[in-house]
Scaffold this motif. Sequence first.
Motif: not given
Lengths: 218, 71
Positions: A43-48, A50-54, B23-31, B56-57
Amino acid sequence: MTLLDAYALVSGPAVRIRHDGVELVPLFDDIAAACRIVEAPPVPDAVSLRAHDQSIRALDEHFAAVLPIRFGTVVPDAESLRAALWSSRDRIAETLARVDGCVQFTVRLFAARPEASVSAHDDRGPGARYLEARRDALATRLARATHRLAPLEPLRREERRELHDVPPLDASVYHLVPREHVARYESALAALVDTPDAIRLRASGPWPVYAFAPREFA
Amino acid sequence: MTRRDPPVMDVLEQADHSLLELVDHVLNKGVVITGDVTLGVAGVDLIYLRLSAVLCAADRVLEAPVPRRSR
């Protein structure tokens, strides 16, 4: 039924990682995919997010080259993932080599849009004049971004740019910076941001190399 | 992580503190992997989400603060 949530491609000697449910799926040669076993797509919420990035950042401790996969990529199993990426293996290896040892910085540029001035005294038709004016305005935007960020050029390996259509955000610039240059890059960037200019800057980083992953692997 | 100088801390937005940047990096970028791979995000069309994140961004990214003059 379980799924694999694939979140990064990595290269390097095989490392057994047991961190927060991470599974390393060997793909080809010494390239693997970092995955997590899940029961449903994330689910694309703030917690998920951030966890993905971390999770991607945590891989930096074990691998010099890490390519983020876009959030939400799920596969039924490891074999499906290998099959999807097999034809792109050379490109994946080349990309991992390019980003090896690097991080990303993101610089947002805020500025007024240069006006596309259309000359009325011209033999060309109105359409041609309009398009040329748009082209000149675009060239102005690109040139002023280059000038504004010139002090960073010696410190970055690659640059990617995106121009935006919603003022005041004019452009986003992504820099691939070798880790050994990060301290100098950050100092140079701080000096740039602090310098009064018609083009204002807002920067963030270091990030994993999100913007330097190819748009598509098929 | 190396300790940053205060001027760097002031101007370099911490990556984990800005949800919009995240949001911009994780949802909009990447393989992006295509083929027999599901780009599923809890049943919601990821393309729709990506556009929403970009809109939004683009709409809401705050202007950079006015740089302080150093004495």
